[in-house]
Scaffold this motif. Sequence first.
Motif, short mmCIF file in Angstrom:
data_model
loop_
_atom_site.label_atom_id
_atom_site.label_comp_id
_atom_site.label_asym_id
_atom_site.label_seq_id
_atom_site.Cartn_x
_atom_site.Cartn_y
_atom_site.Cartn_z
N TYR A 1 17.10 -4.15 -0.78
CA TYR A 1 16.68 -3.37 -1.13
C TYR A 1 15.37 -3.56 -1.94
O TYR A 1 14.46 -2.98 -2.29
CB TYR A 1 17.24 -2.38 -1.94
N LEU B 1 20.38 0.90 -8.23
CA LEU B 1 21.48 0.06 -7.75
C LEU B 1 22.92 -0.20 -7.94
O LEU B 1 22.56 -0.32 -9.28
CB LEU B 1 21.03 -1.61 -7.06
N PHE C 1 11.66 -3.15 -2.21
CA PHE C 1 11.41 -2.52 -3.18
C PHE C 1 10.35 -3.19 -4.24
O PHE C 1 9.62 -2.72 -4.47
CB PHE C 1 12.72 -2.32 -4.80
N ILE D 1 11.48 3.63 0.26
CA ILE D 1 11.97 2.46 -0.76
C ILE D 1 11.30 3.70 -2.04
O ILE D 1 11.96 3.12 -2.92
CB ILE D 1 11.94 1.44 -0.58
N LEU E 1 14.15 5.07 -4.48
CA LEU E 1 15.50 4.23 -5.01
C LEU E 1 14.80 4.33 -7.37
O LEU E 1 13.85 4.29 -7.03
CB LEU E 1 14.63 3.00 -4.61
#
Length: 86
Positions: free
Chosen positions: A50, A70, A54, A64, A67
């Motif tokens: 990720y 996390l 990102f 993305i 996002l």
Amino acid sequence: MKVEMNVKSIKRHCAAGYKEGDKVIYSEPNITSCEGSPLCLYALSSFIPYLTAFGRETEDKDWINQLRELQCPDPANTVVFSLRRN
């Protein structure tokens, strides 16, 4: 592009020692602990796919860009990190 990961919340106890407010910086190809924050191999290894996406320039409509957080893979002692591009 740098990505700042801040510990937003912790469910129960983090075995790696993260505390709310701890900060980790991703700047390809490096991950840096800020002010003595721990670096958890389990959390970071799950974030890598990720973070690499990102941390790149992408089109506005790219998935993305949605996002914002996390979380570590520990289901019992989950640590949630907020993400911010710099």
